[in-house]
Design a protein around this motif. Structure first.
Motif, PDB file in Angstrom:
ATOM      1  N   LEU A 189       0.831  -1.287  -0.015  1.00 47.97           N
ATOM      2  CA  LEU A 189       0.296   0.108   0.166  1.00 47.97           C
ATOM      3  C   LEU A 189       0.909   1.268   0.029  1.00 47.97           C
ATOM      4  N   HIS A 190       1.990   1.302   0.702  1.00 49.87           N
ATOM      5  CA  HIS A 190       2.822   2.137   0.911  1.00 49.87           C
ATOM      6  C   HIS A 190       3.529   2.649  -0.810  1.00 49.87           C
ATOM      7  N   LEU A 191       3.895   1.596  -1.336  1.00 56.98           N
ATOM      8  CA  LEU A 191       4.422   1.359  -2.661  1.00 56.98           C
ATOM      9  C   LEU A 191       3.603   2.464  -3.718  1.00 56.98           C
ATOM     10  N   TYR A 192       2.146   1.850  -3.628  1.00 56.82           N
ATOM     11  CA  TYR A 192       1.367   2.491  -4.493  1.00 56.82           C
ATOM     12  C   TYR A 192       0.683   3.917  -3.896  1.00 56.82           C
ATOM     13  N   HIS A 193       1.162   4.136  -2.760  1.00 59.51           N
ATOM     14  CA  HIS A 193       0.841   5.690  -2.096  1.00 59.51           C
ATOM     15  C   HIS A 193      -0.854   5.626  -2.050  1.00 59.51           C
ATOM     16  N   VAL A 246     -12.886   8.707  -9.841  1.00 61.67           N
ATOM     17  CA  VAL A 246     -14.089   8.990 -11.007  1.00 61.67           C
ATOM     18  C   VAL A 246     -14.222  10.550 -11.040  1.00 61.67           C
ATOM     19  N   GLY A 247     -13.934  11.173  -9.918  1.00 66.86           N
ATOM     20  CA  GLY A 247     -14.050  12.637 -10.121  1.00 66.86           C
ATOM     21  C   GLY A 247     -12.894  13.092 -10.858  1.00 66.86           C
ATOM     22  N   SER A 248     -11.653  12.510 -10.951  1.00 64.43           N
ATOM     23  CA  SER A 248     -10.596  12.838 -11.561  1.00 64.43           C
ATOM     24  C   SER A 248     -11.070  12.703 -13.218  1.00 64.43           C
ATOM     25  N   ALA A 262      -2.696   6.765 -11.534  1.00 64.57           N
ATOM     26  CA  ALA A 262      -1.933   6.394 -10.199  1.00 64.57           C
ATOM     27  C   ALA A 262      -3.149   6.389  -9.345  1.00 64.57           C
ATOM     28  N   TYR A 263      -4.419   7.128  -9.191  1.00 65.50           N
ATOM     29  CA  TYR A 263      -5.638   6.916  -8.693  1.00 65.50           C
ATOM     30  C   TYR A 263      -5.924   5.477  -8.663  1.00 65.50           C
ATOM     31  N   TYR A 264      -6.114   5.133  -9.861  1.00 70.73           N
ATOM     32  CA  TYR A 264      -6.766   3.648 -10.197  1.00 70.73           C
ATOM     33  C   TYR A 264      -6.024   2.486  -9.500  1.00 70.73           C
ATOM     34  N   GLN A 265      -4.735   2.832  -9.678  1.00 72.53           N
ATOM     35  CA  GLN A 265      -3.623   1.742  -9.121  1.00 72.53           C
ATOM     36  C   GLN A 265      -3.757   1.667  -7.614  1.00 72.53           C
ATOM     37  N   ARG A 266      -4.151   2.782  -6.899  1.00 76.17           N
ATOM     38  CA  ARG A 266      -4.344   3.039  -5.484  1.00 76.17           C
ATOM     39  C   ARG A 266      -5.815   2.147  -5.062  1.00 76.17           C
ATOM     40  N   VAL A 267      -6.564   2.257  -5.958  1.00 79.51           N
ATOM     41  CA  VAL A 267      -7.924   1.471  -5.617  1.00 79.51           C
ATOM     42  C   VAL A 267      -7.648  -0.023  -5.911  1.00 79.51           C
TER      43      VAL A 267
END
Length: 694
Positions: A189-193, A246-248, A262-267
């Motif tokens: 999780l830290h790696l993907y921020h 989605v907002g992005s 990056a947001y997608y990878q976090r999810v």
């Protein structure tokens, strides 16, 4: 007055307080109010993880590799070193006070260099949903309530009999289970921020974009309570990150493609590590991820919308989401909205991709959606969602019917009756004109609702072949004209960026009638204009939707093939066995006239006249019999429509000089946009072109 000092004792260093400033505040040299448990205000404002800073110690504080620590030294040696340290500090056993004496400072030394001088926030509104970040490392390391436990649903007693009354127990009496992430999962999780959030102003903007543009079609999140929505008092970080994703997508000029990725990878990381332990939050997040389409539907990938839909359906059926919930449940409305969102998405993808629907309504006891499933039943968006579910289900049933080898007339009639009833019962607030016949101002959400409705009418009356358009297909062309006006309005207002993937399909389907009319003299000019606009629309939509990019290539390929010399001698209009009887044609007139007014009826009848004339002109004199198929003029709301229509069009004396739309006034210009999949009924339409050799 003598100045005294503290005695330095290495053994007491571990008892000193930890540095107060976190890493972020220390690097910015601003005041920090973190307590070691809760994050500081600065980190919350800027959406970064609040980490306690470990002060670097001097070399004297760390024993070397060959030097024992004070605790490991023999007692005499340790006492000797302590005495030497006291002598160096000037401290003796002469009875002097060991209390520190303050050292005078100048006026400038009393100023606080750590004052926060950052600009105050504006336009944030109520901050209860944003004031606390649920994604700190401290929260992640704590055990959390595991709502997966005791949530499973099974129903086998009806199959195995009454001898096993408790075989389908739900574990409701079992103790609550706690879940804690492993060190490896935390590292991932830290790696993907995954714990990082955008700064508060941007976060607020993305939440507003989601609520304004995406929520009506997926009303599965309470945006106001994102920060404190789960049972243990903490917000769902997974759901928040999915909403921000989605907002992005709704803010492409503010958030670039790399950040969206990056947001997608976090999810994905939050899902794959099992961070979220609430099944409903996971299902809702998987629904939201379907807005993000890095791969086209034709590609096999674990990043397509259908993949996430199948994952969400798997969890939904594990928890029995297909069952009607108890009305006393706190999440009664939410569970129903999530289930019907899954159903809508499944129906749309099955329709657009020509694949089986994964859900079977016969397996569900869930009642049809209602405006009472929403917190505010008077909200027009609640009515939009209810109508959206009904029309997408009808569109799927129609396309599924058309893929059958044998198409019973009774089943066709039943689908038509459902479509007519939908148009008759559509709430007044969801129509494009008021009861007096006046056009209403543009509304983005209502315009989107009419896209699947017109697509359904278009498909029902569609031409069966690119070279076999007939007068009975006039309703399909008229519906395409109306669809074009909707897409044109969206495009001119630069709202194309907010459209979801189904519009790739709607556009491609609506282009079919106009491609068929490229060889009809009276309709060719309008068809060319329409197809030019379709291609432009698809180009714009294709920048975010790979399916649209594929479809614009398909439209251009088919258009080029129709206009090629190889098909120069082919006639578009021809006699064929009629599918639609007079009652079916009357239904088309009622639906288009009832929803879109007198101009729509006039446009329909003008197109029908042109097609009838074109068929007559293409036949030898000996075969020109009574072949006309007439769309009757209905009495809409007591209005006699015959008074508004041209009863007897005037044509040139030359029988081959066919009428054009210009002969009938402005009417509707064509058309549409979007996406070609190899549905069986679409495949039959392009067989004559030989574009897809076996």
């Amino acid at each position: 007055m003598a100045t005294t000092f503290h005695t330095y004792d290495p053994a007491s260093r571990s008892q000193q307080s930890q540095p107060k400033a976190c890493e972020a505040c220390y690097s910015r040299k601003v005041k920090c109010d973190q307590t070691g448990i809760e994050p500081c205000r600065n980190c919350l404002t800027h959406g970064v993880e609040c980490r306690s800073r470990n002060r670097k110690r001097k070399a004297a504080d760390h024993p070397g590799p060959n030097r024992p620590s004070p605790a490991q030294q023999p007692e005499p040696q340790r006492q000797e070193q302590t005495q030497k340290q006291k002598q160096r500090n000037g401290n003796t056993t002469s009875g002097r006070s060991n209390q520190p004496v303050p050292i005078p400072r100048g006026p400038s030394q009393h100023l606080d260099d750590n004052k926060d001088v950052s600009a105050p926030l504006l336009f944030i509104g109520r901050q209860n949903s944003l004031a606390s970040s649920p994604g700190t490392t401290a929260n992640a390391q704590r055990s959390s309530h595991d709502e997966f436990h005791n949530a499973s649903y099974m129903s086998r007693s009806a199959i195995l009999g009454d001898d096993f009354p408790n075989i389908d127990h739900s574990n409701e009496d079992q103790p609550v289970r706690q879940h804690k992430l492993s060190a490896t999962e935390l590292q991932v999780l830290h790696l993907y921020h995954a714990f990082d959030l955008p700064e508060l102003p941007l976060r607020q903007s993305l939440l507003e974009a989601f609520d304004d543009k995406a929520w009506p079609w997926m009303p599965i999140v309470d945006v106001k309570s994102l920060g404190s929505s789960s049972s243990d008092g903490e917000g769902s970080l997974l759901l928040l990150q999915a909403v921000l994703l989605v907002g992005s997508l709704m803010r492409p000029e503010t958030v670039n493609k790399a950040t969206q990725d990056a947001y997608y990878q976090r999810v994905k990381a939050l899902i794959n590590t099992g961070y979220e332990r609430n099944p409903l939050n996971i299902i809702a997040s998987m629904c939201l991820m379907q807005f993000y389409t890095p791969a086209a539907p034709r590609d096999i990938s674990t990043d397509t919308a259908r993949y996430w839909e199948s994952c969400a359906l798997g969890i939904a059926q594990q928890i029995g989401l297909q069952r009607q919930p108890d009305t006393n449940k706190e999440d009664f409305g939410l569970r129903r909205r999530i289930w019907w969102t899954l159903f809508i998405r499944d129906s749309l993808m099955a329709t657009a991709h020509g694949r089986p629907r994964m859900l079977n309504l016969a397996d569900s006891t869930m009642e049809q959606p209602s405006v009472n499933d929403f917190d505010d039943p008077t909200d027009v968006r609640a009515y939009i969602f209810v109508a959206y579910q009904e029309i997408t289900c009808l569109l799927y049933d129609l396309c599924n019917f058309l893929t059958k080898d044998k198409q019973p007339a009774t089943e066709r009639s039943q689908i038509l009756q459902r479509l007519v009833n939908f148009c008759r019962n559509l709430p007044d607030a969801l129509r494009l004109q008021d009861p007096d016949g006046w056009q209403r101002p543009y509304d983005f959400e209502i315009a989107q609702l009419h896209a699947p409705l017109l697509t359904t009418i278009l498909v029902f009356y569609r031409p069966r072949s690119v070279f076999a358009i007939a007068p009975e297909n006039a309703a399909s062309i008229s519906a395409s004209n109306l669809m074009f006006r909707i897409l044109q309005a969206i495009h001119l207002r630069e709202d194309t960026r907010y459209l979801a993937s189904p519009f790739s399909f709607y556009g491609m389907v609506a282009a079919i009638p106009h491609l068929s009319t490229l060889r009809v003299a009276g309709l060719r000019a309008e068809a060319d204009v329409a197809l030019d606009l379709i291609e432009g629309f698809l180009d714009k939509l294709g920048s975010a939707r790979p399916a649209a990019a594929n479809n614009v290539r398909n439209v251009r390929a088919i258009r080029k093939a129709i206009n090629s010399d190889d098909h120069a001698g082919s006639k578009t209009t021809r006699t064929q066995e009629a599918i639609h009887d007079q009652a079916s044609l009357a239904a088309a007139t009622e639906m288009l006239g009832g929803l879109y007014g007198t101009p729509a009826i006039q446009n329909l009848q003008n197109i029908s006249t042109i097609l009838n004339t074109s068929v007559e002109a293409s036949l030898p004199d000996t075969e020109q019999t009574e072949i006309q198929q007439v769309y009757p003029t209905p009495d809409l709301n007591g209005m006699v429509m015959d008074d508004h229509l041209d009863k007897q069009p005037i044509f040139d004396n030359d029988p081959m000089a066919l009428p054009t739309i210009a002969d009938f006034g402005d009417g509707f210009s064509p058309v549409l946009t979007n996406h070609f999949q190899e549905n069986t009924w679409m495949r039959m339409w392009v067989d004559d072109l030989g574009l897809f050799p076996e």
